[in-house]
Scaffold this motif. Structure first.
Motif, short mmCIF file in Angstrom:
data_model
loop_
_atom_site.label_atom_id
_atom_site.label_comp_id
_atom_site.label_asym_id
_atom_site.label_seq_id
_atom_site.Cartn_x
_atom_site.Cartn_y
_atom_site.Cartn_z
N LEU A 64 -8.39 5.80 9.65
CA LEU A 64 -7.47 6.47 8.71
C LEU A 64 -6.43 5.48 8.19
N ALA A 65 -6.02 4.57 9.07
CA ALA A 65 -4.96 3.62 8.70
C ALA A 65 -5.48 2.51 7.79
N GLN A 66 -6.81 2.30 7.81
CA GLN A 66 -7.34 1.15 7.07
C GLN A 66 -7.44 1.33 5.56
N GLY A 67 -7.39 2.57 5.12
CA GLY A 67 -7.60 2.79 3.69
C GLY A 67 -6.37 2.46 2.85
N ASP A 68 -6.51 2.70 1.55
CA ASP A 68 -5.38 2.56 0.64
C ASP A 68 -5.38 3.80 -0.25
N PRO A 69 -4.46 4.73 -0.09
CA PRO A 69 -3.30 4.67 0.79
C PRO A 69 -3.67 4.64 2.28
N ARG A 113 0.84 -1.18 0.00
CA ARG A 113 0.00 0.00 0.00
C ARG A 113 0.88 1.24 0.00
N ARG A 114 0.40 2.31 -0.59
CA ARG A 114 1.03 3.61 -0.42
C ARG A 114 0.78 4.08 1.01
N VAL A 115 1.74 4.79 1.56
CA VAL A 115 1.62 5.30 2.93
C VAL A 115 1.65 6.82 2.89
N ILE A 116 0.65 7.42 3.52
CA ILE A 116 0.72 8.87 3.76
C ILE A 116 1.14 9.03 5.20
N ASN A 117 2.31 9.61 5.38
CA ASN A 117 2.94 9.58 6.70
C ASN A 117 2.77 10.91 7.43
N ALA A 118 1.73 10.95 8.28
CA ALA A 118 1.51 12.13 9.12
C ALA A 118 2.00 11.86 10.54
N GLU A 155 -3.69 17.94 2.86
CA GLU A 155 -5.08 18.21 2.46
C GLU A 155 -5.88 16.91 2.37
N LEU A 156 -5.23 15.90 1.85
CA LEU A 156 -5.90 14.61 1.72
C LEU A 156 -6.21 13.99 3.09
N VAL A 157 -5.26 14.12 4.01
CA VAL A 157 -5.48 13.60 5.37
C VAL A 157 -6.70 14.28 5.99
N CYS A 158 -6.76 15.61 5.86
CA CYS A 158 -7.87 16.36 6.46
C CYS A 158 -9.20 15.99 5.79
N ALA A 159 -9.17 15.83 4.48
CA ALA A 159 -10.40 15.45 3.76
C ALA A 159 -10.89 14.09 4.25
N ARG A 160 -9.97 13.19 4.47
CA ARG A 160 -10.34 11.84 4.92
C ARG A 160 -10.90 11.89 6.35
N ILE A 161 -10.31 12.72 7.19
CA ILE A 161 -10.81 12.86 8.56
C ILE A 161 -12.26 13.37 8.52
N ALA A 179 -18.32 13.35 18.41
CA ALA A 179 -17.89 12.72 17.16
C ALA A 179 -18.54 11.36 16.95
N GLY A 180 -18.95 10.72 18.05
CA GLY A 180 -19.44 9.34 17.95
C GLY A 180 -18.31 8.37 17.68
N LEU A 181 -17.08 8.84 17.81
CA LEU A 181 -15.87 8.05 17.57
C LEU A 181 -14.84 8.44 18.61
N SER A 182 -13.97 7.53 18.95
CA SER A 182 -12.85 7.91 19.81
C SER A 182 -11.65 8.28 18.93
N ALA A 183 -10.67 8.93 19.52
CA ALA A 183 -9.43 9.27 18.78
C ALA A 183 -8.80 7.99 18.24
N TYR A 184 -8.84 6.95 19.06
CA TYR A 184 -8.26 5.67 18.62
C TYR A 184 -8.99 5.13 17.39
N GLU A 185 -10.32 5.15 17.43
CA GLU A 185 -11.09 4.63 16.29
C GLU A 185 -10.85 5.45 15.03
N LEU A 186 -10.77 6.77 15.20
CA LEU A 186 -10.53 7.61 14.03
C LEU A 186 -9.16 7.30 13.43
N SER A 187 -8.15 7.14 14.29
CA SER A 187 -6.81 6.83 13.76
C SER A 187 -6.79 5.47 13.08
N GLN A 188 -7.56 4.52 13.62
CA GLN A 188 -7.65 3.20 13.00
C GLN A 188 -8.29 3.27 11.61
#
Ligand SMILES: *Cc1c(COP(=O)(O)O)cnc(C)c1O
Length: 404
Positions: free
Chosen positions: A326-331, A11-16, A358-364, A315-324
């Protein structure tokens, strides 16, 4: 390049997340890649190449001498070995059996961190015995002085965002107390930008990762007192460090990375990074469930990160769930997630392009707009167990058919 990702099913990685060795550490710059490629087809006297490295490291750091190791973790083992053996080749060959010589290494408890392995394990690999001082939340000079014995070979001091950040001994006082007793100080500064200040404060050997902020190949840069560096080199070539050998391409690459780093326009780089922080603040401000702040680097590296606090009730989500998610996609999007159990993560601008931020923020925003705000997220898992679990889910174990 694209072919390699396709051929290996990567997978491509976007490294934030910053500079993480598990993500391939850093983008190696073209000059460094060129130097590595230029030396690979030839034979070279490694001792001569290490002489060039020593000169380059001395020039960059103000140290008497330097040496390139396999990585900073290897540098800990090799420099601890050096502090026990000096140039005694029989002793170098006998390690990790250290019976009969000074073999205690002092470490503040708040510095016993894990960067993939524990600092104390890399010390013990040399055959040394770790003497932890203080408590996890504090350590005083009196405790350092009280722990020094005739058996003390060295003291290790860690500078990292991972360590406890308050109530520990400052580097200058630490070196002073050690030097009064003739004990050398090894500083693990793997991820630090400051190439001169730590030696100036009294460190005897300082270790950096060439593959972190410097954009070099996987390698460690050891800078320090000539006698100790000489003993590091001997332990690396003929002793416990032989199993952590660094190749000609990495030595050459580390030298060029170090030289390149000194010529960079750091003010311009920081300006670009601040620009990326602003992209995130603008894109995410007012988004339901998020509170944004900026956070300066805890060890004073010139990096400011975006702190994204996730309010689960909104948010209906925890910080952990949101980070998870974000990590699940491709990239896959990797955020700096050491504190998701505390309800936040960080976005590190240093390894991102503007468009990637910009892509990271759009995905969030996309994930949050799809979340059900009335949902109550589960409590976050224990992060240490989680990272251990990742080892059990190694994709290679079952032929790599499924990514974790
Ligand atoms: C990354 C890191 C290490 C390990 O460095 P490598 O060069 O990858 O072996 C050691 N100590 C600290 C504080 C680190 O951040």
């Amino acid at each position: 390049m694209n072919d390699l990702f396709a051929a290996f099913n990567l997978r491509r990685v976007i490294n934030a997340s910053g500079t993480m060795t598990t993500l391939g550490a850093s983008r190696v710059s073209p000059e460094v890649i060129e130097a590595m490629g230029a030396i690979l087809p030839y034979f070279v006297e490694i001792a001569e190449l290490q002489r060039a490295a020593s000169q380059a490291i001395a020039k960059a750091t103000g140290a008497e001498a330097g040496c390139v190791s396999a990585c900073a973790a290897a540098g800990i083992t090799v420099s601890v070995a050096a502090s026990m053996t000096g140039l005694d080749l029989a002793a170098i060959e006998r390690l990790p059996d250290s019976s009969g010589f000074k073999n205690e290494v002092i470490l503040q408890k708040g510095h016993e961190v894990n960067y993939g392995a524990n600092v104390s394990q890399n010390i013990r690999m040399a055959g040394a015995k770790v003497v932890e001082i203080g408590t996890v939340s504090g350590c005083g000079v009196y405790q350092l002085k009280g722990a020094i014995t005739p058996q003390t070979a060295a003291a290790v001091y860690v500078i990292s965002h991972h360590t406890v950040q308050s109530a520990l001994i400052d580097l200058e006082s630490f070196c002073q107390a050690c030097h009064q007793a003739g004990v050398p100080v090894i500083v693990d500064a793997a991820s630090e930008y400051d190439l001169r200040g730590l030696l100036a404060k009294g460190a005897d050997v300082v270790l950096y990762s060439a593959h972190k902020f410097m954009g070099g190949p996987t390698a460690g840069i050891l800078a320090g007192r000539a006698d100790l560096i000489h003993a590091c080199y001997a332990n690396q070539e003929r002793g416990v460090g032989r199993a952590m050998k660094v190749g000609k391409e990495s030595i050459a690459g580390a030298i060029v990375a170090l030289e390149r780093w000194q010529k960079l326009d750091h003010a311009a780089i920081q300006k670009a990074e601040i620009g990326r922080v602003e992209i995130a603040l603008n894109a995410l401000s007012g988004v339901r469930g998020l509170h944004l702040e900026t956070e300066p680097d805890p060890t004073y590296n010139p990096i400011t990160r975006v702190l994204v606090r996730v309010i689960p009730e909104e948010a209906g989500l925890s910080a952990y769930e949101l980070s998870q998610q974000l990590a699940q996609g491709d990239p896959t999007i990797k955020v700096r997630n050491h504190h998701t159990d505390r309800g936040y993560f960080l976005l590190d601008p240093c390894n991102l392009e503007d468009a990637e931020m910009e892509l990271v923020c759009a995905r969030i925003k996309e994930i949050l707009s799809a979340s059900d705000a009335s949902r109550t997220p589960a409590a976050p898992p224990n992060l240490a167990d989680l990272s251990a679990q990742a080892m059990h889910n190694w994709p290679g174990a079952k032929g790599g058919e499924k990514r974790p």
